[in-house]
Each structure stands twice: as C-alpha cells, then as structure tokens.
Design an enzyme around this catalytic site. Structure first.
Site, mmCIF file in Angstrom:
data_model
loop_
_atom_site.group_PDB
_atom_site.id
_atom_site.type_symbol
_atom_site.label_atom_id
_atom_site.label_comp_id
_atom_site.label_asym_id
_atom_site.label_seq_id
_atom_site.Cartn_x
_atom_site.Cartn_y
_atom_site.Cartn_z
ATOM 1 N N ARG A 124 0.822 -1.236 0.000
ATOM 2 C CA ARG A 124 0.000 0.000 0.000
ATOM 3 C C ARG A 124 0.846 1.271 0.000
ATOM 4 O O ARG A 124 0.412 2.323 0.453
ATOM 5 C CB ARG A 124 -0.963 0.025 1.183
ATOM 6 C CG ARG A 124 -1.966 -1.114 1.143
ATOM 7 C CD ARG A 124 -3.225 -0.758 1.895
ATOM 8 N NE ARG A 124 -4.175 -1.848 1.795
ATOM 9 C CZ ARG A 124 -4.257 -2.831 2.688
ATOM 10 N NH1 ARG A 124 -3.470 -2.855 3.726
ATOM 11 N NH2 ARG A 124 -5.151 -3.780 2.522
ATOM 12 N N LYS A 146 3.890 11.032 -11.855
ATOM 13 C CA LYS A 146 3.031 10.220 -12.727
ATOM 14 C C LYS A 146 3.687 8.849 -12.881
ATOM 15 O O LYS A 146 4.836 8.755 -13.320
ATOM 16 C CB LYS A 146 2.871 10.863 -14.103
ATOM 17 C CG LYS A 146 1.856 11.985 -14.128
ATOM 18 C CD LYS A 146 1.599 12.433 -15.553
ATOM 19 C CE LYS A 146 0.591 13.564 -15.595
ATOM 20 N NZ LYS A 146 0.418 14.090 -16.964
ATOM 21 N N GLU A 188 11.732 17.697 -25.147
ATOM 22 C CA GLU A 188 11.007 18.052 -23.911
ATOM 23 C C GLU A 188 11.651 19.269 -23.241
ATOM 24 O O GLU A 188 10.980 20.010 -22.534
ATOM 25 C CB GLU A 188 10.961 16.864 -22.946
ATOM 26 C CG GLU A 188 10.243 15.633 -23.494
ATOM 27 C CD GLU A 188 8.718 15.664 -23.322
ATOM 28 O OE1 GLU A 188 8.177 16.636 -22.766
ATOM 29 O OE2 GLU A 188 8.072 14.699 -23.777
ATOM 30 N N LYS A 230 9.182 22.471 -14.478
ATOM 31 C CA LYS A 230 8.218 21.405 -14.196
ATOM 32 C C LYS A 230 7.816 21.405 -12.727
ATOM 33 O O LYS A 230 6.632 21.232 -12.392
ATOM 34 C CB LYS A 230 8.782 20.036 -14.595
ATOM 35 C CG LYS A 230 7.794 18.929 -14.270
ATOM 36 C CD LYS A 230 7.804 17.777 -15.182
ATOM 37 C CE LYS A 230 6.616 16.863 -14.865
ATOM 38 N NZ LYS A 230 6.645 15.602 -15.566
ATOM 39 N N GLU A 240 -3.125 17.486 -12.321
ATOM 40 C CA GLU A 240 -3.497 17.889 -13.684
ATOM 41 C C GLU A 240 -4.972 18.268 -13.825
ATOM 42 O O GLU A 240 -5.684 17.780 -14.703
ATOM 43 C CB GLU A 240 -3.135 16.769 -14.668
ATOM 44 C CG GLU A 240 -3.055 17.257 -16.100
ATOM 45 C CD GLU A 240 -2.409 16.242 -17.031
ATOM 46 O OE1 GLU A 240 -1.277 15.817 -16.763
ATOM 47 O OE2 GLU A 240 -3.058 15.879 -18.026
ATOM 48 N N ARG A 244 -1.186 21.937 -15.190
ATOM 49 C CA ARG A 244 -0.287 20.841 -15.568
ATOM 50 C C ARG A 244 -0.557 20.348 -16.987
ATOM 51 O O ARG A 244 0.324 19.773 -17.625
ATOM 52 C CB ARG A 244 -0.377 19.693 -14.542
ATOM 53 C CG ARG A 244 0.685 18.627 -14.775
ATOM 54 C CD ARG A 244 0.892 17.700 -13.605
ATOM 55 N NE ARG A 244 1.889 16.687 -13.938
ATOM 56 C CZ ARG A 244 2.423 15.847 -13.083
ATOM 57 N NH1 ARG A 244 2.074 15.875 -11.814
ATOM 58 N NH2 ARG A 244 3.307 14.948 -13.481
ATOM 59 N N ASN A 248 1.536 19.162 -21.589
ATOM 60 C CA ASN A 248 1.196 18.279 -22.711
ATOM 61 C C ASN A 248 1.277 18.994 -24.053
ATOM 62 O O ASN A 248 0.761 18.488 -25.058
ATOM 63 C CB ASN A 248 -0.201 17.699 -22.516
ATOM 64 C CG ASN A 248 -0.244 16.742 -21.347
ATOM 65 O OD1 ASN A 248 0.599 15.861 -21.244
ATOM 66 N ND2 ASN A 248 -1.196 16.925 -20.456
ATOM 67 N N HIS A 251 1.535 17.089 -27.285
ATOM 68 C CA HIS A 251 1.255 15.682 -26.995
ATOM 69 C C HIS A 251 -0.048 15.180 -27.617
ATOM 70 O O HIS A 251 -0.177 13.992 -27.870
ATOM 71 C CB HIS A 251 1.232 15.439 -25.487
ATOM 72 C CG HIS A 251 2.609 15.419 -24.864
ATOM 73 N ND1 HIS A 251 3.480 16.490 -24.938
ATOM 74 C CD2 HIS A 251 3.283 14.463 -24.179
ATOM 75 C CE1 HIS A 251 4.604 16.191 -24.305
ATOM 76 N NE2 HIS A 251 4.513 14.968 -23.842
ATOM 77 N N HIS A 255 0.932 12.149 -29.529
ATOM 78 C CA HIS A 255 0.509 10.809 -29.081
ATOM 79 C C HIS A 255 -0.191 10.046 -30.195
ATOM 80 O O HIS A 255 -0.035 8.829 -30.325
ATOM 81 C CB HIS A 255 -0.439 10.929 -27.882
ATOM 82 C CG HIS A 255 0.271 10.984 -26.564
ATOM 83 N ND1 HIS A 255 -0.294 11.499 -25.432
ATOM 84 C CD2 HIS A 255 1.510 10.578 -26.198
ATOM 85 C CE1 HIS A 255 0.571 11.419 -24.428
ATOM 86 N NE2 HIS A 255 1.675 10.872 -24.867
ATOM 87 N N HIS A 269 9.137 8.814 -28.513
ATOM 88 C CA HIS A 269 8.175 9.733 -27.880
ATOM 89 C C HIS A 269 8.593 11.198 -28.086
ATOM 90 O O HIS A 269 7.781 12.034 -28.508
ATOM 91 C CB HIS A 269 8.048 9.410 -26.390
ATOM 92 C CG HIS A 269 7.198 10.394 -25.653
ATOM 93 N ND1 HIS A 269 5.831 10.471 -25.821
ATOM 94 C CD2 HIS A 269 7.514 11.381 -24.767
ATOM 95 C CE1 HIS A 269 5.339 11.438 -25.072
ATOM 96 N NE2 HIS A 269 6.347 12.021 -24.420
HETATM 97 N N1 GLY Z 1 4.759 14.583 -18.686
HETATM 98 C C1 GLY Z 1 3.754 15.485 -18.335
HETATM 99 C C2 GLY Z 1 3.464 15.523 -16.874
HETATM 100 O O1 GLY Z 1 4.210 15.009 -16.078
HETATM 101 O O2 GLY Z 1 2.459 16.086 -16.493
#
Ligand code: GLY
Length: 384
Positions: A124, A146, A188, A230, A240, A244, A248, A251, A255, A269
């Site tokens: 957990r 993430k 990036e 970031k 997000e 946030r 993207n 993206h 994507h 990517h």
């Molecule tokens: N890679 C985008 C984020 O971490 O929100």
C-alpha cells in the site's frame, strides 16, 4: 563529463515535498545521498539490461550493505505491462522489501513509470527514488509523480500519482546515451521554453550545440531550467486539473502519431512531441491565435538539432489517414465529454488550454499537414 556543484530544486508539495538534485557524480554518491535522506532504510534497485550494463555496479557499490538486491528487466516500452508489474512486485517481495524501505528506479521513463507504480501499490505504498539516466527522464518523467503502465487500449492508462521521495539527476549518465535518444529528450527541454519561457527558448536557439557536445555546464543548465519549470507547475497542480495540462504541449498531436507508428523505433516519444509542438504552432497560426512566422521559427530550431517537425519526416513510406489520427486523438486522456483538449499558443512562451477546437478544424488542418514535404533534417543528420 565533470561538474562539481550540485543544484537542489525543490518540488513543493506539503508533506510530500522532495528535492531534485542535478549534478555530476551523483550515482557514485547515491549511497551517501540516500543515507542523508532516509537514514538506515534498506534499498532495492530496479533497472533495465541496458542501464545495468553502464551504471548498476556503481549504484550497488555505493549503496553497500543497505542494498537488498537489484532487479534487471528487459529494456523497452513492452516492459510497461501488467505482466511485468506482476513480476516486479513479486520479485520485490521476494527480496524482502518492507514498507519502510526505499525502492530505486534507475533508468529512463519506462523503468521510472513501472517502478513508481509498483512502489505505489506494494504494501500500500513504499517510498521510491528516481535516478533518471536519460535526458527525457531527467527533465520530465522522473519529476511529478506520474507512474503507470500501458494496456491494449493505450499508453499510461493504468497508474497512480505517487511522488518520488528524492530524484537524483546525474548528468554524467547522459554521456552514454545514444545521440537519437538525446535529441528526443531535448524536445522536452524545448517544450518548457515554448510553453512558458521565451528567454529560455532564445537561449536554446543560440546555444544548443554545447548541449549535444557533452558540455556539462550547458547540459546542467538545460536540465535545471527544465526541472525548475516542471517543479513549479507540479506544485501548482499536482493532479493535472488545470495548469499541468500545459506540459502536454505537442502531446495531443504527438501521441496520435506515436500510436499510429505502433510505439516503435520509427518514432520515439520525444520525436513525436517535436512534430506535435510544431503542429501546435502551425495550428495556432492557422487559427489566427499567434503571429505568422512563429511556427517556422520553432520548426527551424527543432530541425536544426535533427528532430522531425512534419509527418513526412517519419521514416517509412506509409502515412496515416486523417480519420485514423482523429480516432487516436479521441483516445487522449484529456478528452472531456467527448471534447478534445489542445494546448495552443499566442506566441513562444504563451501557451494556454483550449477546449474550443472543432473536429472540423482539426480535420482540415491534418489534411494540410499530410501534404507538407519532409523537412530534410534526416538527411542533414545522416551527414553529421
Ligand atoms: N509529462 C507530463 C506531466 O508530467 O504532467
């Protein structure tokens, strides 16, 4: 590559705050750095075969007798699967990992995402440390919590927000990175300039060459500025709900191209993000949101470093159908009530979230995009 000073960049998230350390020689000091942060906690290391060949020995030696053991997984996106997650949890438990331990993710985005997710659910929740060894992981995926795996329905569709307790971004590891991976990670880096920092983009435009020439000061500056950007966004909007989403940029288009190319070596990517960012600017220009010439300026910089900027730059003769790309965009995690979300621009450094884009406008735009000729950077790259 040597650089003595280490910069510590805070990610301010209340009682889950942590530091991103950017510097040189951090792998060899990882044992001491983990002791400074976690005392006598025992450590398990997860990595992949490629990274293990270069760096696992250094980390294991530095950890000494606090290391419970290491787990080496196959490299590549396929490793971000339920099967590998199952295997990883099983092997971590077999190593005797306890709730008070620390799990180290040593590698690129795949290892970081998978290991972070395993840490989120094992017993957990176990603390984990990111030691990113690719530029992309150092400037993006290792920061912000993430974590997750891919499913048959798409990338990163199963996961959790689980913040690392420490990030060690050792820029020395980038010396062993293949040039193509370095370029993909650089996309990036450029993203942070494009989405919110014109001065940073201008510094990159003028001074990108040393970043690709193993210049530690230039690399550290690029990583530090990216991580600080970031960290600020994540501190404002961890899960997000708003700002946030700006991370993207490129993206939504990117994507879809990545999925169409089968997440294969055809299009990494970061390369997909490079095309996607150029497209976001071309779309913004076409919609009259940003001044003419911006898209060309952005694409020129990306092409200068050898990144693709148009669909025709993708290797292979086949091209996606507009309907295919639209269907793939509809799978985007940012779709709300069937409405696609785009990150658009009023200029370089002036991004915003838009839900006003009509499918018709996107369809016409993609029809035009498919007619654009290759930018020629692959030929330039081959001559280098
Ligand atoms: N890679 C985008 C984020 O971490 O929100």
């Amino acid at each position: 590559m040597t650089r003595t000073s280490t910069r510590k960049i805070p990610v301010a998230l209340g009682d889950r705050s942590y530091e991103v350390m950017v510097g040189s020689g951090l792998l060899a000091r990882s044992g001491q750095l983990l002791a400074d942060h976690f005392g006598r906690a025992r450590v398990a290391v997860v990595t992949d075969e490629n990274v293990a060949a270069h760096h696992l020995g250094t980390v294991i030696e530095s950890l000494g007798d606090r290391c419970r053991g290491s787990i080496v997984l196959p490299p590549g996106e396929q490793t971000k699967s339920f099967a590998r997650l199952d295997e990883l949890c099983d092997r971590l438990l077999a190593l005797g990992v306890e709730r008070g331990d620390v799990i180290v993710a040593l590698g690129g985005g795949v290892i970081g995402d998978l290991t972070g997710f395993a840490a989120a659910i094992l017993r957990r929740g176990v603390r984990f440390v990111q030691i990113p060894t690719s530029l992309l992981a150092q400037v993006d995926s290792s920061v912000g919590g993430k974590t997750g795996i891919n499913t048959a329905h798409g990338k990163n569709l199963v996961g959790a927000f689980h913040q690392p307790a420490l990030v060690l971004a050792d820029i020395d590891t980038l010396a062993t990175l293949p040039a193509r991976q370095m370029r993909a990670g650089y996309a990036e880096v450029v993203k942070y300039g494009l989405l919110g920092d014109l001065a940073f983009f201008e510094r990159l435009e003028q001074g990108w060459r040393p970043v690709f020439g193993n210049d530690p000061a230039a690399i550290a500056a690029a990583v530090e500025t990216s991580v600080a950007a970031k960290a600020a966004v994540v501190a404002r909007d961890e899960t997000e709900q708003g700002d946030r989403m700006l991370l993207n940029l490129g993206h939504t288009f990117g994507h879809a191209l990545e999925a169409w190319a089968g997440y294969s070596d055809r299009l990494l990517h970061g390369e997909a993000v490079a095309i996607g960012m150029a497209q976001a600017f071309r779309f913004s220009e076409a919609e009259g949101l940003c001044a003419p010439g911006m898209a060309e300026r952005v694409a020129r910089h990306l092409a200068d470093v050898g990144l693709p900027t148009v669909i025709a730059d993708i290797s292979g003769a086949d091209r996606p159908a507009v309907a295919t790309l639209l269907a793939l965009m509809a799978q985007d995690k940012k779709v709300r009530d069937g409405q696609m979300t785009f990150i658009l621009l009023r200029g370089i450094g002036q991004s915003f979230v838009s839900r006003d884009v009509t499918p018709d406008a996107v369809e016409k735009f993609l029809q035009r995009e498919l007619k654009l000729p290759a930018s020629g950077n692959r030929e330039r790259q081959a001559r280098r």
